[in-house]
Scaffold this active site. Sequence first.
Site, PDB file in Angstrom:
ATOM      1  N   THR A  15       0.805  -1.219   0.000  1.00  0.00           N
ATOM      2  CA  THR A  15       0.000   0.000   0.000  1.00  0.00           C
ATOM      3  C   THR A  15       0.836   1.266   0.000  1.00  0.00           C
ATOM      4  OG1 THR A  15      -1.799  -1.145   1.166  1.00  0.00           O
ATOM      5  CG2 THR A  15      -1.775   1.252   1.293  1.00  0.00           C
ATOM      6  N   ASP A  60       1.881  -7.794  -4.635  1.00  0.00           N
ATOM      7  CA  ASP A  60       0.827  -7.732  -3.627  1.00  0.00           C
ATOM      8  C   ASP A  60       1.191  -8.782  -2.581  1.00  0.00           C
ATOM      9  OD1 ASP A  60      -1.541  -8.305  -2.113  1.00  0.00           O
ATOM     10  OD2 ASP A  60      -2.726  -7.364  -3.680  1.00  0.00           O
ATOM     11  N   THR A  92       1.276  -5.224   4.130  1.00  0.00           N
ATOM     12  CA  THR A  92       1.116  -5.645   5.524  1.00  0.00           C
ATOM     13  C   THR A  92       0.574  -7.059   5.694  1.00  0.00           C
ATOM     14  OG1 THR A  92      -1.097  -4.660   5.655  1.00  0.00           O
ATOM     15  CG2 THR A  92       0.771  -3.268   6.277  1.00  0.00           C
ATOM     16  N   ASP A  93      -0.143  -7.586   4.699  1.00  0.00           N
ATOM     17  CA  ASP A  93      -0.827  -8.869   4.882  1.00  0.00           C
ATOM     18  C   ASP A  93       0.130  -9.988   5.283  1.00  0.00           C
ATOM     19  OD1 ASP A  93      -3.299  -7.812   4.400  1.00  0.00           O
ATOM     20  OD2 ASP A  93      -3.434  -8.493   2.323  1.00  0.00           O
TER      21      ASP A  93
END
Length: 338
Positions: A15, A60, A92-93
């Site tokens: 992000t 991602d 962050t995931d």
Amino acid sequence: MSDRKRIYVAYVGGTIGMKSTESGYAPVPGHLTEQVRDNPQLHTAEVPELSICEYAPLLDSANALPADWLRIARDIATRRQHYDGFVVLHGTDTMAYTASALAFLLRGLDKPVVVTGSQIPLGVLRSDGRQNLLTAVLVAARDDVREVCLVFGSHILRGCRTVKSSASGFEAFASPNLPPLGMAGVQIQVDESRLLGHASGAVGLPMDLDAPVNLLRVYPGMPAGLLEAAMAPPARGLIVEGYGAGTLPTHDAALLRTLAAGAERGVVVGVVSQCVDGRVDLNAYATSQPLIEAGAVGGLDMTTEAAYAKLVVLLSEGHDPDEVRRLFASDLAGELTV
């Protein structure tokens, strides 16, 4: 000659470098570099000299694979002589998985590696990315930090001790079984007593990071067939999230037979706790004796993320199963408390 520290920034994805589009936030090549270039705060004399490399394609983090961990580690290792520290910008995931893996892959680097990202893109008004990036860069320039850290919000955490604790908060990561290494408030304060010491030796990276390891959470009534499927070829390792201190339903003979059969085939089984604040010592309770006899090894207070990454790395390094079991229960990068 300038005495400013030189920091290598690897923008893997996430992000922090995204741009607002008609379809929402999306990765746009070059956007993060432009944001950093146009931010005066990142170019003052107090800030180290930054060299930014944007990965192509941008990743991602939900799509991250162990091969991506190895790519980042190789990128850093090949530049170890040219920079004083390293910053990895990441989604962050799966940030806690990547930070954990880098701690094991880069043991011996002896330089700071700081993983960070943001909940809001750098170019958006209320972005937390500016402060996270600045803190990460300043931590990466410290002489006393010689390990992989994760910086997010006000916390400076050991990378292989982290878990993502919030999907939307600015304090999105926690270190449940180890206090923060430091805090970023009015000043950046680091507790030197909690830092790892100098790491000796070279960084020896495996050729590939492709050891098949599965992850299984135990639940009431779980059939032995599910465990059998998780340990079936080509699996070489399995992380089991057990109850509390690492207990499994030991009255289920089929489960224990499945564990033992897998151990005979060389499958390494590591047991961690479902409790965020938990510790698995299989020697602590008599009910865990069948697990030991079945070849399982306790992960002490490792997080699930660290245990999974550690097992993938150890199996990819080519150790035999007994040596992997020994190393899994040993402290390699500050990931567990012996």
